[in-house]
Design a protein around this motif. Structure first.
Motif, PDB file in Angstrom:
ATOM      1  N   VAL A  41       0.832  -1.209   0.000  1.00 49.18           N
ATOM      2  CA  VAL A  41       0.000   0.000   0.000  1.00 49.18           C
ATOM      3  C   VAL A  41       0.861   1.252   0.000  1.00 49.18           C
ATOM      4  O   VAL A  41       0.612   2.215  -0.733  1.00 49.18           O
ATOM      5  CB  VAL A  41      -0.954  -0.018   1.206  1.00 49.18           C
ATOM      6  N   VAL A  42       1.910   1.262   0.838  1.00 46.27           N
ATOM      7  CA  VAL A  42       2.806   2.424   0.869  1.00 46.27           C
ATOM      8  C   VAL A  42       3.516   2.613  -0.462  1.00 46.27           C
ATOM      9  O   VAL A  42       3.689   3.737  -0.951  1.00 46.27           O
ATOM     10  CB  VAL A  42       3.812   2.270   2.027  1.00 46.27           C
ATOM     11  N   ALA A  43       3.942   1.509  -1.084  1.00 49.02           N
ATOM     12  CA  ALA A  43       4.608   1.612  -2.384  1.00 49.02           C
ATOM     13  C   ALA A  43       3.675   2.183  -3.440  1.00 49.02           C
ATOM     14  O   ALA A  43       4.067   3.030  -4.254  1.00 49.02           O
ATOM     15  CB  ALA A  43       5.127   0.242  -2.809  1.00 49.02           C
ATOM     16  N   ILE A  44       2.419   1.730  -3.427  1.00 53.45           N
ATOM     17  CA  ILE A  44       1.448   2.278  -4.395  1.00 53.45           C
ATOM     18  C   ILE A  44       1.203   3.752  -4.128  1.00 53.45           C
ATOM     19  O   ILE A  44       1.131   4.573  -5.053  1.00 53.45           O
ATOM     20  CB  ILE A  44       0.144   1.479  -4.319  1.00 53.45           C
ATOM     21  N   TRP A  45       1.096   4.129  -2.859  1.00 58.20           N
ATOM     22  CA  TRP A  45       0.883   5.535  -2.537  1.00 58.20           C
ATOM     23  C   TRP A  45       2.063   6.388  -2.965  1.00 58.20           C
ATOM     24  O   TRP A  45       1.887   7.479  -3.511  1.00 58.20           O
ATOM     25  CB  TRP A  45       0.635   5.672  -1.037  1.00 58.20           C
ATOM     26  N   MET A  46       3.275   5.919  -2.720  1.00 56.47           N
ATOM     27  CA  MET A  46       4.456   6.678  -3.138  1.00 56.47           C
ATOM     28  C   MET A  46       4.536   6.762  -4.647  1.00 56.47           C
ATOM     29  O   MET A  46       4.969   7.783  -5.208  1.00 56.47           O
ATOM     30  CB  MET A  46       5.725   6.026  -2.569  1.00 56.47           C
ATOM     31  N   TRP A  47       4.130   5.691  -5.330  1.00 50.85           N
ATOM     32  CA  TRP A  47       4.148   5.736  -6.798  1.00 50.85           C
ATOM     33  C   TRP A  47       3.153   6.764  -7.325  1.00 50.85           C
ATOM     34  O   TRP A  47       3.428   7.485  -8.277  1.00 50.85           O
ATOM     35  CB  TRP A  47       3.833   4.360  -7.349  1.00 50.85           C
ATOM     36  N   SER A  48       1.970   6.838  -6.677  1.00 50.72           N
ATOM     37  CA  SER A  48       0.975   7.812  -7.134  1.00 50.72           C
ATOM     38  C   SER A  48       1.330   9.222  -6.715  1.00 50.72           C
ATOM     39  O   SER A  48       0.854  10.182  -7.312  1.00 50.72           O
ATOM     40  CB  SER A  48      -0.399   7.447  -6.578  1.00 50.72           C
ATOM     41  N   VAL A 461      -8.411   8.707 -14.898  1.00 50.93           N
ATOM     42  CA  VAL A 461      -9.388   7.896 -14.170  1.00 50.93           C
ATOM     43  C   VAL A 461      -8.930   6.439 -14.087  1.00 50.93           C
ATOM     44  O   VAL A 461      -9.078   5.780 -13.041  1.00 50.93           O
ATOM     45  CB  VAL A 461     -10.766   8.008 -14.861  1.00 50.93           C
ATOM     46  N   GLY A 462      -8.342   5.921 -15.169  1.00 53.14           N
ATOM     47  CA  GLY A 462      -7.846   4.543 -15.145  1.00 53.14           C
ATOM     48  C   GLY A 462      -6.746   4.349 -14.129  1.00 53.14           C
ATOM     49  O   GLY A 462      -6.627   3.270 -13.519  1.00 53.14           O
ATOM     50  N   LYS A 463      -5.911   5.366 -13.934  1.00 53.26           N
ATOM     51  CA  LYS A 463      -4.840   5.263 -12.944  1.00 53.26           C
ATOM     52  C   LYS A 463      -5.403   5.053 -11.546  1.00 53.26           C
ATOM     53  O   LYS A 463      -4.971   4.155 -10.803  1.00 53.26           O
ATOM     54  CB  LYS A 463      -3.986   6.533 -13.005  1.00 53.26           C
ATOM     55  N   TYR A 464      -6.416   5.871 -11.176  1.00 53.26           N
ATOM     56  CA  TYR A 464      -6.987   5.728  -9.839  1.00 53.26           C
ATOM     57  C   TYR A 464      -7.812   4.448  -9.713  1.00 53.26           C
ATOM     58  O   TYR A 464      -7.855   3.839  -8.624  1.00 53.26           O
ATOM     59  CB  TYR A 464      -7.840   6.954  -9.519  1.00 53.26           C
ATOM     60  N   LEU A 465      -8.456   4.009 -10.778  1.00 55.35           N
ATOM     61  CA  LEU A 465      -9.181   2.741 -10.713  1.00 55.35           C
ATOM     62  C   LEU A 465      -8.225   1.571 -10.526  1.00 55.35           C
ATOM     63  O   LEU A 465      -8.528   0.609  -9.807  1.00 55.35           O
ATOM     64  CB  LEU A 465     -10.004   2.553 -11.995  1.00 55.35           C
ATOM     65  N   LEU A 466      -7.048   1.628 -11.168  1.00 64.13           N
ATOM     66  CA  LEU A 466      -6.053   0.573 -10.995  1.00 64.13           C
ATOM     67  C   LEU A 466      -5.568   0.513  -9.555  1.00 64.13           C
ATOM     68  O   LEU A 466      -5.420  -0.570  -8.969  1.00 64.13           O
ATOM     69  CB  LEU A 466      -4.886   0.801 -11.945  1.00 64.13           C
ATOM     70  N   ILE A 467      -5.337   1.698  -8.969  1.00 66.97           N
ATOM     71  CA  ILE A 467      -4.901   1.727  -7.567  1.00 66.97           C
ATOM     72  C   ILE A 467      -5.988   1.159  -6.658  1.00 66.97           C
ATOM     73  O   ILE A 467      -5.709   0.372  -5.737  1.00 66.97           O
ATOM     74  CB  ILE A 467      -4.547   3.167  -7.162  1.00 66.97           C
ATOM     75  N   ALA A 468      -7.246   1.528  -6.911  1.00 68.82           N
ATOM     76  CA  ALA A 468      -8.341   1.002  -6.095  1.00 68.82           C
ATOM     77  C   ALA A 468      -8.478  -0.506  -6.263  1.00 68.82           C
ATOM     78  O   ALA A 468      -8.728  -1.236  -5.280  1.00 68.82           O
ATOM     79  CB  ALA A 468      -9.648   1.703  -6.483  1.00 68.82           C
ATOM     80  N   ALA A 469      -8.291  -1.039  -7.483  1.00 73.01           N
ATOM     81  CA  ALA A 469      -8.388  -2.480  -7.697  1.00 73.01           C
ATOM     82  C   ALA A 469      -7.269  -3.225  -6.962  1.00 73.01           C
ATOM     83  O   ALA A 469      -7.494  -4.292  -6.377  1.00 73.01           O
ATOM     84  CB  ALA A 469      -8.346  -2.782  -9.200  1.00 73.01           C
ATOM     85  N   ILE A 470      -6.060  -2.671  -6.991  1.00 66.84           N
ATOM     86  CA  ILE A 470      -4.948  -3.328  -6.283  1.00 66.84           C
ATOM     87  C   ILE A 470      -5.202  -3.345  -4.785  1.00 66.84           C
ATOM     88  O   ILE A 470      -4.963  -4.360  -4.100  1.00 66.84           O
ATOM     89  CB  ILE A 470      -3.625  -2.618  -6.635  1.00 66.84           C
ATOM     90  N   LEU A 471      -5.676  -2.226  -4.240  1.00 63.89           N
ATOM     91  CA  LEU A 471      -5.963  -2.189  -2.804  1.00 63.89           C
ATOM     92  C   LEU A 471      -7.083  -3.165  -2.441  1.00 63.89           C
ATOM     93  O   LEU A 471      -7.004  -3.840  -1.398  1.00 63.89           O
ATOM     94  CB  LEU A 471      -6.350  -0.767  -2.399  1.00 63.89           C
TER      95      LEU A 471
END
Length: 571
Positions: A41-48, A461-471
């Protein structure tokens, strides 16, 4: 087969279990899974939340670049270089603050020196050195001002300042040359070049615009030199822009007036304007011809009249005879009194009368000044589409020309909109013709997912949907299964039905007991061994288990103590 007592059950060593099945192993596995999920989760947040780097300074000298990077290292600011090292990039939110801090340190200093060169003047320098330093400072300041333009990467200014002379014929005008180094892929429009020329000319006394030359790094002459005495001079950028603005205003007025009549998109207009940029000053003094006989204004009148006897002055042919005095006059012997009949007429003296009359002369003096920018002639062309009719039942499209009366009305409206003047020689042509595709059915626009302009929004929008799907995947597939045993055990311990709570209170009040195995011992299996929890009958209720535990603690507290001791030791 002899029954096994509780003491023997406590003293019997248990079979070794794998580490991941032990309480400690389960906790380690759960903790590791939670830590891994948090790390992802932290890695995804830092990437975004990757910082956006912006340009702090570009096109700096090597000396300034070293000083800037050293100051950034001292302040602990992360930075990086662009491709080619032509710019220093820092996080976008720190750009304004860093520029202010570096400006307080005098960075960047730049390759050109300005008036700070005069701050350290030594005592006793010659006048020539002072003049050279002043010229260098002036050139540096002008170069800095020109470099502040966005399209200019670097600039050099050369000034030729002649020495003043007391003789007018020996005086020379100063000249200036500007060399520009433009940004990659950038160019200056004529308006910007004219601004640079005016900037330099306004900074030097007696420097005219025609004596300023601007050249780019490729050797292209950017400034236009005047041709001879100014004849054949072309329009500058501001004049061309004014002509275009006049034409666009006429087109806008015509289309906005005709569109409500024929429909939006069914009228096209073009205009050509001839603008007179000559500035004319006229002074005229005109005299009218002689007026017809009628009372005129008398300006002045002079009359002179003289009457008297003859002075006897000599007259006649010059000579001795004419210079002799006249003889003595004698009266005739025969004759009567004066006035009598037969008397000779009396001689009168000379009389003179002069009259001079001055009349006013018609005179007209006119001073006329016509400003530049007047319209000399307008030419406007308007095309109106055929009228389009769609049958709602069949969807068939029918087109037909406009009536002649309506075309004539449109023609009159366009004249009013454009300011038509026949004396000026304006021309107007209104044509009614079918547009291309006017007979085709209506076509809907492209779908929203086919519109290229929506691609950046879709990617965001796809970027945030991808992050939500991974979480969601990490929570439902990894974190939730790891926490399920803990939550179930917690529910088993804490969730007690209300009926069982009431039964427990009744058991405590009545001090009732529950039947156990023979002798109050735990129930034994067919082989004589105590039943494991998972092997006990499923129909045994929570009330029976609780009563058995209470009875065991009451009859033999040592067993309960050993069990609790074993639990504590396993922790």
């Amino acid at each position: 087969m002899a029954a096994t007592t509780a003491d023997e059950l406590i003293d019997t060593p248990a079979q070794p279990q794998p580490f991941h099945k032990t309480p400690m192993g389960k906790k380690v596995v759960i903790g590791g899974g939670i830590a891994a999920a948090l790390a992802v989760v932290v890695a995804i947040w830092m990437w975004s939340q990757t910082p956006d780097y912006r340009v702090l300074y570009a096109n700096y000298s090597d000396k300034d670049g070293g000083a800037i990077t050293a100051s950034l290292d001292q302040m602990g600011v992360k930075y990086k270089f662009s491709e080619g090292g032509s710019a220093i990039l820092v996080p976008a939110e720190q750009v304004p603050d860093l520029r202010l801090k570096l400006a307080a340190q005098g960075l960047p200093k730049g390759g050109n020196v300005g008036f700070e060169l005069l701050e350290n003047q030594k005592l006793g320098v010659s006048q020539f050195v002072e003049q050279v330093n002043y010229q260098r400072s002036l050139e540096g300041e002008l170069a800095r001002s020109i470099q502040s333009l966005g399209s200019v990467a670097g600039a050099r200014v050369h000034l030729a300042l002649p020495k003043p002379s007391v003789f007018v014929r020996d005086q020379q005008k100063p000249t200036a040359s500007v060399l520009l180094n433009l940004q990659s892929g950038r160019a200056l429009d004529p308006g910007q070049v004219s601004a640079i020329v005016h900037l330099v000319a306004s900074s030097i006394p007696e420097l005219t615009i025609g004596n300023v030359t601007v050249v780019d790094q490729n050797g292209n002459l950017l400034s236009e030199q005047p041709k001879g005495n100014g004849l054949g001079k072309q329009l500058d950028a501001s004049q061309l822009k004014y002509v275009e603005q006049v034409q666009q205003n006429i087109i806008k007025q015509v289309e906005s007036l005709i569109s409500p009549i024929v429909g939006k998109g069914n009228v096209r207009a073009e205009a050509t304007a001839e603008v007179d940029f000559a500035q004319v000053d006229t002074a005229a003094e005109m005299y009218k011809p002689n007026s017809p006989p009628e009372p005129q204004a008398i300006r002045s009148q002079q009359t002179s009249e003289q009457t008297g006897p003859s002075t006897g002055n000599a007259n006649g042919i010059p000579g001795a005879l004419s210079n002799q005095p006249p003889g003595v006059a004698t009266a005739p012997i025969e004759g009567g009194a004066p006035g009598a009949p037969g008397a000779a007429p009396a001689q009168t003296g000379p009389s003179r009368k002069d009259a001079t009359t001055n009349y006013e002369v018609d005179k007209t003096i006119r001073y006329e000044q016509r400003p530049m920018g007047g319209i000399k002639r307008l030419t406007v062309g308007v095309v109106v589409n055929y009228r389009r009719t769609v049958d709602p039942a069949t969807g068939k499209v029918t087109v037909k020309p406009l009536p002649a009366a309506e075309v004539a009305q449109i023609n009159e409206l366009v004249k009013q909109a454009m300011g038509y003047s026949q004396a000026r020689g304006d021309t107007l042509n209104v044509a009614n013709a079918p547009f291309d595709g006017v007979d085709k059915p209506d076509e809907t626009g492209p779908d929203w997912y086919k519109d290229p302009s929506n691609l950046p929004l879709a990617m965001e929008v796809g970027k945030y949907l991808l992050i939500a799907a991974i979480l969601a995947f990490l929570y439902f597939r990894i974190l939730r299964p790891l926490l399920r045993p803990v939550m179930n055990k917690f529910d088993e311990v804490t969730a007690v039905p209300e009926e069982e709570k009431k039964d427990e209170e009744e058991d405590d009040d009545d001090s009732s007991t529950v039947e156990l195995g023979s002798g109050g011992k735990p129930a034994l299996g067919p082989d004589g061994m105590p039943l494991e929890p998972e092997e006990e009958p499923r129909e045994r209720s929570y009330r029976a288990n609780l009563a058995m535990a209470k009875e065991m603690a009451r009859n033999d507290p040592r067993i309960v103590a050993n069990v609790i001791k074993a639990w504590v030791g396993s922790e």
